[in-house]
Design an enzyme around this catalytic site. Structure first.
Site, short mmCIF file in Angstrom:
data_model
loop_
_atom_site.label_atom_id
_atom_site.label_comp_id
_atom_site.label_asym_id
_atom_site.label_seq_id
_atom_site.Cartn_x
_atom_site.Cartn_y
_atom_site.Cartn_z
N SER A 174 77.79 62.68 60.52
CA SER A 174 78.15 63.82 61.37
C SER A 174 79.28 64.63 60.75
O SER A 174 79.37 65.83 60.95
CB SER A 174 78.61 63.34 62.75
N HIS A 201 83.59 65.35 69.65
CA HIS A 201 82.72 65.31 68.47
C HIS A 201 82.42 66.72 67.97
O HIS A 201 82.59 67.03 66.78
CB HIS A 201 81.44 64.57 68.83
N ASP A 244 76.11 70.64 69.70
CA ASP A 244 76.85 69.40 69.79
C ASP A 244 77.26 69.16 71.24
O ASP A 244 76.55 69.57 72.15
CB ASP A 244 78.06 69.45 68.84
#
Length: 761
Positions: free
Chosen positions: A490, A308, A237
């Site tokens: 996600s 994220h 990520d």
């Protein structure tokens, strides 16, 4: 309420002489029997606003703690953005010409093979003497090289020259790949039992997570395992924060940063920063230093507070039950952070491929002319990113990681269409679609034959921020740990990765294929274009479709409300009561779990003979036989009653479920108290904590038979985010009315609640 006389005794009355007929021969007890079946009815609700009968609680905004805002309204949108890095080409070599084993074989990744074939690739490229181009990296594990062309007008010419070499199978541009474009960082916040038992975390923000963890049956699963430090999961990520207290203890020290230094971002302040954001390229530190997103115009980047990869990692394995922030699907696990995406939320195909290889314990380009390799391979690799195009380099990395034994889990994509997204659509990958708190697929989730399973991803369209997924985040402005809401596939993917890690904690011998089979075979259906079903942690661990349940029948006196008999039904649902005296009765049925003999507990099957909302009384008069058969499911209020005059009956020892349609509407229940004692009336959510997602924050009011107000109860413990209600009181025999009020109601489903009536505190 209706009365059904199921046996009539015909008597011959005396004649005109006035003599009474002898009645001593009439039996005073009888047997009642029947069959309980299980239905799959779905609740439906009507609405009839009335004046409130109990004190109103505050609105949701006032009822729930106000969370410090990080980035209100920030929406990561696809918008106009480049598809490729401006200067890169990727050359993929034929293994047959190089004399190498095929991609994905162990021999190719062995030290000797890495040295030999890495040298062979560099030698062939050097011999070509490409003008204006330089070798920027070599990844021998996938027989790939990155060539950087200084003059972008020469890209086609260099590509043509490369294709002249018989050893090169393909020459492509270096695609840009973006993280989940519909993830939202809207608000942030500072910072062993029986098989069917439920275990929850003491982390203070767990109520915010209760819907997405409850939806996949984690409380039951946590009674079996909460994870293991022997299980290694890699998260490819945009990086991690080792200084976030909610997850730090579960992070490994062997992560890596594969974000190239060359790409840059133009900020809306007209400044420029590198996508790497840390002043260097490949290095052993996967910390995310900052975060930016494209502005609404798509022409420049603005700073955001989120993270994220940190959010994704927190779902998989934020430390559980430590009293800090949130919890992960695994309370204990090892997470290897692999940074392949930069501060702008994008990365390139070559860097991504290196991240996947490294995550799997395979040799990856170290950015300095050599390779770097982790000491072991992760058994599970989470990939919450993707795009509409496939790529040879990406797919070769995926195939290599799969051959190394990793289960690869990827976000299905947020296009809201059946167009395949990659890497999710590769056959080696388990693609995860997203559902909201209602369990239904979200409008944004991609779907299609490539999707394998679905998991909670959040759906803001159902009401408010608590319908999103909550996990760890970072406040870059204040340089402090935070927690944030987000939605997207996600967010769905790490739920599946987390459940796979729980399976490995229970059974480390499971292969990637066995993990995938467990997850999909025991998902809760139906199978559709969003995958085999909704991932279920308990089912996957137990290889079952829920805890074992037995059916019971319970007989209540219609006159007093007292429990007359409770009997265990046979496997097929057949039950029988003996020695039942003449009279009028209500008949209920329910299930226990794992042999605990607890019938009528919220969330378990429970129902009555007669109308689903209003049970029917039946009369026993004579020896019978008396047959009463009926179906049970989750309690259904087809037409919620909103006044004392039309109150819906609620049995002591049972429960019902309903939904507050709006804050001017309450639900009213009639309870018959059989004997002087202490009784409790308590609300809970259908699948989450009260006051979060689709559940209402409640208040309970108690009235006597004459409709006079007795008392009320508000939130159980607002300080600890328990917005359910519990009213306990000593009551004399007679009729009472219990009213449930909600703080907000409305929305697609109203404000849901369950109400239990029980003897004792």
């Amino acid at each position: 309420m209706r009365t059904l006389v199921i046996a009539l005794v015909a008597l011959t009355l005396a004649g005109c002489s006035g003599e009474t007929a002898p009645t001593g021969w009439i039996p005073r007890t009888a047997a009642v029997s029947g069959i309980i079946t299980v239905s799959a009815a779905v609740p439906a609700f009507g609405t009839a606003p009335v004046a409130a009968l109990v004190p109103r609680t505050a609105s949701r905004t006032a009822s729930l703690p106000r969370l410090p805002v990080l980035s209100v309204g920030m929406h990561l949108t696809r918008g106009p953005r480049p598809a490729f890095t401006p200067h890169d080409l990727i050359a993929t070599f034929r293994h047959t010409v190089l004399g190498a084993p095929p991609v994905g074989t162990a021999a190719l990744a062995a030290p000797a093979g890495v040295r030999a074939f890495g040298t062979a690739i560099r030698s062939r490229l050097a011999a070509m003497a490409l003008q204006g181009a330089a070798v920027a990296g070599v990844s021998p594990t996938i027989l790939t090289a990155r060539i950087r062309v200084a003059d972008t007008t020469q890209l086609d010419a260099v590509a043509a020259a490369l294709r002249q070499d018989a050893a090169i199978a393909a020459v492509t541009r270096n695609r840009l790949i973006w993280l989940d474009e519909t993830a939202r960082s809207l608000n942030g916040m500072d910072g062993a039992a029986a098989a069917a038992a439920q275990t929850t975390s003491n982390d203070p923000l767990y109520p915010y997570q209760s819907w997405h963890y409850g939806l996949i049956d984690l409380p039951r699963a946590w009674s079996l395992t909460t994870g293991s430090a022997s299980v290694l999961v890699a998260v490819v990520d945009d990086g991690i924060r080792f200084d976030h207290p909610a997850i730090a203890a579960n992070l490994t020290a062997d992560g890596y940063d594969f974000v190239s230094l060359v790409d840059s971002l133009i900020l809306c302040t007209r400044d420029t920063v590198s996508n790497a954001g840390d002043g260097n390229g490949y290095d052993p530190d996967p910390t995310i230093p900052a975060s930016y997103t494209l502005s609404s115009t798509g022409t420049c980047f603005i700073p955001v507070n989120f993270g994220h990869g940190l959010h994704v990692a927190g779902t998989i394995g934020a430390v559980g039950n430590d009293g800090i922030g949130v919890t992960g699907v695994n309370w204990t696990v090892r997470i290897r952070p692999v940074r392949a995406f930069g501060v702008g939320g994008f990365g390139n195909e070559y860097d991504e491929a290196q991240g996947i290889l490294y995550a799997a314990g395979l040799p990856a380009d170290n950015g300095a002319g050599g390779t770097v390799q982790a000491s072991s391979g992760a058994r599970i690799i989470n990939m919450s990113f993707g795009g509409p195009d496939s790529g040879t380099t990406e797919h070769n990395a995926i195939k290599s990681a799969a051959s190394a034994g990793a289960l690869l889990v990827a976000a299905a994509g947020n296009a809201g269409s059946s167009d395949p997204e990659y890497p999710a659509a590769y056959p080696e990958v388990l693609a995860v679609a997203a559902v909201g708190p209602d369990g239904s697929p979200t409008p944004y989730s991609s779907f299609g034959s490539f999707v394998g399973i679905r998991a909670p991803g959040g759906n803001l369209g159902l009401g408010d921020l608590t319908d999103l997924v909550v996990s760890t985040a970072w406040d870059f402005t204040r340089k402090a740990p935070a927690y944030a809401y987000a939605e997207g596939t996600s967010m769905a993917a790490p739920h599946v990765s987390g459940v796979a890690a729980l399976l490995l904690a229970q059974n480390p011998a499971l292969t990637a294929a066995a993990l995938r089979s467990r997850l999909t075979s025991y998902a809760v259906g139906p199978a559709n274009r969003y995958g085999a079903g909704l991932v279920n942690a308990y089912n996957s661990l137990t290889q079952s479709h829920g805890p074992p349940a037995r059916r019971y029948a319970r007989l209540y006196s219609a006159a007093t409300g007292a429990t007359v008999q409770t009997v265990l039904a046979q496997a097929g649902g057949e039950f029988s009561f003996s020695d039942v005296e003449d009279g009028s009765y209500f008949l209920y049925g329910g299930t226990d779990e794992s042999g605990d003999q607890q019938v009528g507990s919220p969330g378990r099957l429970w129902g009555a003979f007669g109308d689903p909302a209003v049970p029917s009384a039946f009369t026993v008069l004579g020896a019978g036989p008396h047959r009463v058969s009926f179906s049970i499911g989750l309690p259904i209020q087809l037409e919620p009653s909103h006044t004392i005059a039309g109150a819906t009956p609620l049995a002591i020892g049972g429960y019902t479920q309903g939904a507050i349609i709006d804050t001017a509407t309450i639900d009213v229940y009639r309870v018959t108290i059989p004997a002087a004692a202490t009784y409790t009336f308590e609300t809970s959510g259908w699948g989450a904590a009260c006051g979060f997602a689709l559940e209402d924050a409640t208040a309970i009011g108690l009235f006597d038979a004459g409709s006079s107000f007795i008392t009320s109860a508000g939130f159980i413990d607002r300080t600890h985010l328990n917005f359910c209600s519990r009213l306990t009181r000593s009551l004399s025999p007679g009729t009472y009315y219990v009213a449930v009020a909600g703080s907000f109601g409305g929305g697609v489903f109203g404000g849901r609640y369950r109400l239990q009536a029980r003897l004792g505190p």
